[in-house]
Design an enzyme around this catalytic site. Structure first.
Site, PDB file in Angstrom:
ATOM      1  N   ARG A 260       0.838  -1.198   0.000  1.00  0.00           N
ATOM      2  CA  ARG A 260       0.000   0.000   0.000  1.00  0.00           C
ATOM      3  C   ARG A 260       0.873   1.248   0.000  1.00  0.00           C
ATOM      4  NH1 ARG A 260      -4.572  -1.721   4.576  1.00  0.00           N
ATOM      5  NH2 ARG A 260      -5.016  -3.775   3.665  1.00  0.00           N
ATOM      6  N   ARG A 275       2.887   1.898  10.615  1.00  0.00           N
ATOM      7  CA  ARG A 275       2.340   2.182   9.286  1.00  0.00           C
ATOM      8  C   ARG A 275       3.439   1.923   8.259  1.00  0.00           C
ATOM      9  NH1 ARG A 275      -2.141   4.708   7.457  1.00  0.00           N
ATOM     10  NH2 ARG A 275      -2.673   5.344   9.571  1.00  0.00           N
ATOM     11  N   GLU A 347      -5.055  -0.633  15.598  1.00  0.00           N
ATOM     12  CA  GLU A 347      -5.907  -1.544  14.832  1.00  0.00           C
ATOM     13  C   GLU A 347      -5.080  -2.683  14.235  1.00  0.00           C
ATOM     14  OE1 GLU A 347      -7.692  -1.846  10.455  1.00  0.00           O
ATOM     15  OE2 GLU A 347      -7.758   0.174  11.326  1.00  0.00           O
ATOM     16  N   SER A 350      -9.802  -5.343  10.743  1.00  0.00           N
ATOM     17  CA  SER A 350     -11.124  -4.785  10.466  1.00  0.00           C
ATOM     18  C   SER A 350     -11.975  -5.910   9.898  1.00  0.00           C
ATOM     19  CB  SER A 350     -11.048  -3.631   9.464  1.00  0.00           C
ATOM     20  OG  SER A 350     -10.515  -2.472  10.051  1.00  0.00           O
ATOM     21  N   ARG A 388       1.414  -4.882  13.446  1.00  0.00           N
ATOM     22  CA  ARG A 388       0.956  -4.416  14.749  1.00  0.00           C
ATOM     23  C   ARG A 388       0.790  -5.569  15.731  1.00  0.00           C
ATOM     24  NH1 ARG A 388      -3.242   0.341  12.704  1.00  0.00           N
ATOM     25  NH2 ARG A 388      -1.622   1.593  11.678  1.00  0.00           N
TER      26      ARG A 388
END
Length: 424
Positions: A260, A275, A347, A350, A388
């Site tokens: 990404r 990130r 996070e 999801s 994470r």
């Protein structure tokens, strides 16, 4: 993609639900284009009917020995107008499709209202925030001390956001992938898939990455293949333009690297693993009947939570409000791990129900009880993402001397290793 028939039938209800996401105005060009399209179609169809009605008159006039030139010219004019209308209609339809592709999904009726992430309610929490008798070190410090994380050399190879795991760090990553795949396939009923790591534009459009998020993607030159941002893309598109003939739900899981660009994210959480532009993830994807998809979302969330429970990590679950929902989700839960050194929740998964939003874009259907093809509901969630997860393992399990305890569930995958130490 939203159903144009529903938009046409319930424009104010669709507008109200889009307003809860802050994008009500995006419906205006859709309604305008749809009205233009229907007007053009109506005029074209009327002319086609008139041409069909008048054409036999030419033969009749010829039999009577009368001049047909005026009538033939009139009918040719109708044909020219019909072709012009149809061409104009095709242009409107292409523009309408692009507008529809840019509209986000409608929130499910149970989603809490709110403008942004501050309105996301906490649904549950597992474990206690671990107390420390010393100041906990951040994972980038722990990783460097342990010799398992080298951010500088990773940046030398590929640039910022491409971490380098070494030795026990690489083994930890591999162990987590194997542990999660074994858990989801043996205990949760998922079928493991090894998909391609690049996909075509149709796949990216089918799951909602295109056209909206093009700038966030890595794309090859020439053949325009996209490096996948998540295994959700190839897994969901396995059944693109197909009718699922077997029993539902279908449950798939896969490990893949994910890529990404995250355009516009510069300066946000750039240190360490929080990130990054490339990361590993185990993904969960489901295809379900519409009447059971809400239940399947709760089960999907439980499957992702089981990973963290077996690793003994402190986490919480929040439900995303209308203003914080992802583009394609009708309902979504975020699972967040506690990072002690940063004193914040991160996070790690999801879990979303897309209802028929992706299935309409990708034309994925199943047969109902009458054998009639209907759009399936798609769901997915991280089961879970590694960066994470590694952050939480390092920071929650650290000791004052800088060593880190390996969670018991991972030890069989790490040759019995119980501690990460500088010499491990």
């Amino acid at each position: 993609m939203l159903d144009i028939k529903r938009i046409r039938k319930e424009p104010e209800e669709v507008r109200r639900r889009l307003a809860s996401r802050g994008v009500a105005a995006a419906l205006d060009p859709v309604l305008k284009l749809d009205e233009q399209r229907r007007t053009l179609i109506s005029e074209s169809e009327e002319l086609k009917a008139e041409r069909k009605r008048r054409s036999p008159e030419i033969g009749k006039l010829k039999k009577e020995g009368r001049d047909t030139r005026a009538l033939q010219e009139e009918i040719r004019g109708m044909g020219d107008r019909i072709r012009a209308l149809d061409e104009q209609c095709r242009g409107i339809e292409a523009e309408l499709e692009q507008q529809l592709l840019s509209l986000p999904n409608l929130p499910h009726g149970s989603v809490p209202a709110g403008e942004d992430e501050t309105a996301n309610p906490e649904i549950s929490r597992s474990g206690e925030i671990p107390p420390f008798a010393f100041e906990p070190r951040p994972h980038w410090d722990l990783g460097a001390r342990l010799g398992i994380l080298d951010l500088e050399r990773g940046a030398k190879l590929s640039g910022s956001g491409f971490p380098l795991l070494i030795g026990a760090g690489a083994r930890l990553s591999r162990a987590l992938v194997q542990f999660m795949l074994d858990l989801h396939t043996t205990e949760h009923g998922y079928t493991e898939v090894a998909p391609p790591f690049v996909v075509n534009a149709d796949c990216m459009t089918g799951t909602g990455q295109l056209p909206k998020f093009r700038e966030d993607m890595y794309c090859t030159e020439g053949d325009e293949l996209f490096l996948i941002p998540t295994a959700e893309v190839p897994l969901t598109n396995i059944y693109r333009e197909e009718i699922l003939e077997g029993p539902l739900p279908v449950r798939l899981t896969a490990y893949t690297p994910c890529f990404r660009r995250e355009a516009g994210a510069a300066g946000r959480d750039t240190r360490g693993l929080i990130r990054v532009h490339q990361f590993d993830k185990v993904e969960l994807v489901k295809f379900a009947r519409p009447e059971t998809s809400c239940e399947e979302l709760e089960l999907l969330r439980a499957d992702a939570e089981a990973v963290l429970q077996k690793l003994g990590l402190t986490y919480r679950v929040i439900e995303l409000c209308t203003g914080d929902l992802g583009f394609g989700a009708a309902k979504c839960y975020d699972i967040e791990l506690w990072a002690p050194a940063q004193e914040r929740w991160l996070e790690v998964s999801s879990c979303s129900n897309f209802e028929d939003f992706q299935a309409r874009r990708a034309r994925i259907r199943f047969r109902d009880g009458d054998g009639k093809p209907q759009l399936v509901h798609t769901l997915n969630g991280s089961g879970v993402a590694l960066p994470r997860l590694i952050v939480a393992i390092l920071e929650q399990n650290q000791r004052e001397d800088g060593s880190v305890e390996v969670p018991g569930a991972l030890r069989p995958y790490m040759g019995g290793m119980e501690w990460l130490t500088p010499d491990s």
